[in-house]
Design a protein around this motif. Sequence first.
Motif, PDB file in Angstrom:
ATOM      1  N   LYS A  28     -16.951 -14.236  48.252  1.00  0.00           N
ATOM      2  CA  LYS A  28     -18.342 -14.055  47.643  1.00  0.00           C
ATOM      3  C   LYS A  28     -18.083 -14.579  46.264  1.00  0.00           C
ATOM      4  O   LYS A  28     -18.916 -15.049  45.905  1.00  0.00           O
ATOM      5  CB  LYS A  28     -18.712 -12.613  47.869  1.00  0.00           C
ATOM      6  CG  LYS A  28     -19.094 -12.046  49.146  1.00  0.00           C
ATOM      7  CD  LYS A  28     -19.321 -10.659  49.233  1.00  0.00           C
ATOM      8  CE  LYS A  28     -19.783 -10.118  50.599  1.00  0.00           C
ATOM      9  NZ  LYS A  28     -20.456  -8.882  50.759  1.00  0.00           N
ATOM     10  N   ALA A  29     -16.974 -14.308  45.643  1.00  0.00           N
ATOM     11  CA  ALA A  29     -16.933 -14.876  43.967  1.00  0.00           C
ATOM     12  C   ALA A  29     -16.826 -16.374  44.290  1.00  0.00           C
ATOM     13  O   ALA A  29     -17.299 -17.017  43.145  1.00  0.00           O
ATOM     14  CB  ALA A  29     -15.945 -14.273  43.440  1.00  0.00           C
ATOM     15  N   CYS A  30     -16.228 -16.983  45.255  1.00  0.00           N
ATOM     16  CA  CYS A  30     -16.037 -18.364  45.082  1.00  0.00           C
ATOM     17  C   CYS A  30     -17.360 -19.107  45.993  1.00  0.00           C
ATOM     18  O   CYS A  30     -17.207 -20.471  46.003  1.00  0.00           O
ATOM     19  CB  CYS A  30     -14.830 -18.544  45.865  1.00  0.00           C
ATOM     20  SG  CYS A  30     -13.392 -18.134  44.897  1.00  0.00           S
ATOM     21  N   ASP A  31     -18.033 -18.250  46.734  1.00  0.00           N
ATOM     22  CA  ASP A  31     -19.209 -18.950  47.309  1.00  0.00           C
ATOM     23  C   ASP A  31     -20.239 -19.094  46.391  1.00  0.00           C
ATOM     24  O   ASP A  31     -21.130 -18.524  46.241  1.00  0.00           O
ATOM     25  CB  ASP A  31     -19.453 -18.086  48.562  1.00  0.00           C
ATOM     26  CG  ASP A  31     -20.797 -18.585  49.132  1.00  0.00           C
ATOM     27  OD1 ASP A  31     -21.190 -19.727  49.112  1.00  0.00           O
ATOM     28  OD2 ASP A  31     -21.425 -17.690  50.056  1.00  0.00           O
ATOM     29  N   GLU A  32     -20.217 -20.554  45.718  1.00  0.00           N
ATOM     30  CA  GLU A  32     -21.295 -20.367  44.645  1.00  0.00           C
ATOM     31  C   GLU A  32     -22.451 -20.588  45.252  1.00  0.00           C
ATOM     32  O   GLU A  32     -22.578 -21.201  46.338  1.00  0.00           O
ATOM     33  CB  GLU A  32     -20.897 -21.961  43.934  1.00  0.00           C
ATOM     34  CG  GLU A  32     -19.708 -21.748  43.283  1.00  0.00           C
ATOM     35  CD  GLU A  32     -19.406 -23.073  42.109  1.00  0.00           C
ATOM     36  OE1 GLU A  32     -20.526 -23.713  42.327  1.00  0.00           O
ATOM     37  OE2 GLU A  32     -18.430 -22.963  41.580  1.00  0.00           O
ATOM     38  N   ASP A  33     -23.423 -20.114  44.822  1.00  0.00           N
ATOM     39  CA  ASP A  33     -24.863 -20.284  45.080  1.00  0.00           C
ATOM     40  C   ASP A  33     -25.097 -19.271  46.472  1.00  0.00           C
ATOM     41  O   ASP A  33     -26.261 -19.756  47.164  1.00  0.00           O
ATOM     42  CB  ASP A  33     -25.506 -21.803  45.455  1.00  0.00           C
ATOM     43  CG  ASP A  33     -25.198 -22.519  44.204  1.00  0.00           C
ATOM     44  OD1 ASP A  33     -25.409 -21.910  43.075  1.00  0.00           O
ATOM     45  OD2 ASP A  33     -24.914 -23.766  44.434  1.00  0.00           O
ATOM     46  N   ASN A  34     -24.067 -18.451  46.851  1.00  0.00           N
ATOM     47  CA  ASN A  34     -24.368 -17.751  48.008  1.00  0.00           C
ATOM     48  C   ASN A  34     -24.772 -18.618  49.162  1.00  0.00           C
ATOM     49  O   ASN A  34     -25.550 -18.292  49.922  1.00  0.00           O
ATOM     50  CB  ASN A  34     -25.367 -16.558  47.865  1.00  0.00           C
ATOM     51  CG  ASN A  34     -24.688 -15.705  46.911  1.00  0.00           C
ATOM     52  OD1 ASN A  34     -23.623 -15.416  46.666  1.00  0.00           O
ATOM     53  ND2 ASN A  34     -25.780 -15.180  45.953  1.00  0.00           N
ATOM     54  N   LYS A  35     -24.092 -19.608  49.768  1.00  0.00           N
ATOM     55  CA  LYS A  35     -24.578 -20.542  50.619  1.00  0.00           C
ATOM     56  C   LYS A  35     -23.967 -20.105  52.068  1.00  0.00           C
ATOM     57  O   LYS A  35     -24.138 -20.408  53.211  1.00  0.00           O
ATOM     58  CB  LYS A  35     -23.573 -21.814  50.761  1.00  0.00           C
ATOM     59  CG  LYS A  35     -23.173 -22.157  49.056  1.00  0.00           C
ATOM     60  CD  LYS A  35     -22.791 -23.744  49.179  1.00  0.00           C
ATOM     61  CE  LYS A  35     -21.205 -23.501  49.033  1.00  0.00           C
ATOM     62  NZ  LYS A  35     -20.736 -22.766  48.008  1.00  0.00           N
ATOM     63  N   GLY A  36     -22.825 -18.967  51.991  1.00  0.00           N
ATOM     64  CA  GLY A  36     -22.599 -18.443  53.243  1.00  0.00           C
ATOM     65  C   GLY A  36     -21.106 -19.042  53.520  1.00  0.00           C
ATOM     66  O   GLY A  36     -20.481 -18.771  54.822  1.00  0.00           O
ATOM     67  N   TYR A  37     -20.659 -20.111  53.022  1.00  0.00           N
ATOM     68  CA  TYR A  37     -19.367 -20.780  53.077  1.00  0.00           C
ATOM     69  C   TYR A  37     -18.686 -21.167  52.056  1.00  0.00           C
ATOM     70  O   TYR A  37     -19.262 -21.357  50.920  1.00  0.00           O
ATOM     71  CB  TYR A  37     -19.814 -21.910  54.322  1.00  0.00           C
ATOM     72  CG  TYR A  37     -20.498 -22.995  53.539  1.00  0.00           C
ATOM     73  CD1 TYR A  37     -19.962 -24.158  52.924  1.00  0.00           C
ATOM     74  CD2 TYR A  37     -21.885 -23.023  53.905  1.00  0.00           C
ATOM     75  CE1 TYR A  37     -20.687 -25.104  52.206  1.00  0.00           C
ATOM     76  CE2 TYR A  37     -22.743 -24.008  53.274  1.00  0.00           C
ATOM     77  CZ  TYR A  37     -22.102 -25.003  52.328  1.00  0.00           C
ATOM     78  OH  TYR A  37     -22.822 -26.101  51.804  1.00  0.00           O
ATOM     79  N   LEU A  38     -17.341 -21.460  52.158  1.00  0.00           N
ATOM     80  CA  LEU A  38     -16.729 -22.098  51.077  1.00  0.00           C
ATOM     81  C   LEU A  38     -16.741 -23.628  51.287  1.00  0.00           C
ATOM     82  O   LEU A  38     -16.175 -24.173  52.368  1.00  0.00           O
ATOM     83  CB  LEU A  38     -15.218 -21.434  50.924  1.00  0.00           C
ATOM     84  CG  LEU A  38     -15.081 -20.106  50.502  1.00  0.00           C
ATOM     85  CD1 LEU A  38     -13.846 -19.512  50.688  1.00  0.00           C
ATOM     86  CD2 LEU A  38     -16.298 -19.634  49.288  1.00  0.00           C
ATOM     87  N   SER A  39     -16.865 -24.217  49.959  1.00  0.00           N
ATOM     88  CA  SER A  39     -16.599 -25.930  50.164  1.00  0.00           C
ATOM     89  C   SER A  39     -15.015 -26.112  50.040  1.00  0.00           C
ATOM     90  O   SER A  39     -14.390 -25.168  49.849  1.00  0.00           O
ATOM     91  CB  SER A  39     -17.429 -26.531  49.108  1.00  0.00           C
ATOM     92  OG  SER A  39     -16.871 -26.288  47.816  1.00  0.00           O
ATOM     93  N   ARG A  40     -14.718 -27.468  50.048  1.00  0.00           N
ATOM     94  CA  ARG A  40     -13.461 -27.498  49.822  1.00  0.00           C
ATOM     95  C   ARG A  40     -12.819 -27.230  48.345  1.00  0.00           C
ATOM     96  O   ARG A  40     -11.783 -26.556  48.253  1.00  0.00           O
ATOM     97  CB  ARG A  40     -13.283 -29.016  49.925  1.00  0.00           C
ATOM     98  CG  ARG A  40     -11.711 -29.651  49.515  1.00  0.00           C
ATOM     99  CD  ARG A  40     -11.743 -31.029  49.399  1.00  0.00           C
ATOM    100  NE  ARG A  40     -10.674 -31.593  49.515  1.00  0.00           N
ATOM    101  CZ  ARG A  40     -10.148 -31.999  50.768  1.00  0.00           C
ATOM    102  NH1 ARG A  40     -10.462 -31.715  51.843  1.00  0.00           N
ATOM    103  NH2 ARG A  40      -8.529 -32.387  50.524  1.00  0.00           N
TER     104      ARG A  40
END
Length: 163
Positions: A28-40
Amino acid sequence: MFFSEAGARPRTWEASPSEHKKWVKVFKACDEDNKGYLSREDFKVAVVMLFGYKPTKIEADSVMSSVNPNTSGLSLEEFLSIVRKKKEVQLHRNEIRHIFTAFDRHYRGYLTLEDFKKAFRQVAPKLPEQTILEVFREVDQDSDDLVSFKDFEYAMNYGRNEA
């Protein structure tokens, strides 16, 4: 190979509830903008937070290529699965390092045949010396009469993914 026949496979490991919560919190901390996924890039930051190292380009490529093509990144479930596997590998490697260190009584960073004999005398005193010699020769990948951690780790992992 001797070690795989002897059952040197890793035990099944489950994350504790607190560890699982930590992983979700990092996601959750790394999921910028609360997109629901992690980018690379999000994934790389999460690995640094959890494991203390930045993943290589190859590791990041491997993880991102395993992502469902219909999504834009790594879902929470995929992330938790990857973290669990990484943690299992880390724990297994630490266990192998601990065993190697127990054999390496002189802290030289390698094992000799004499180190093997002493260790086996303690854990299996009735094991024939010929068997100990065969195990040593099998583990000594480059036949230099010294077993490095790399040789030892390879032997301990031999056959690990066969079952």
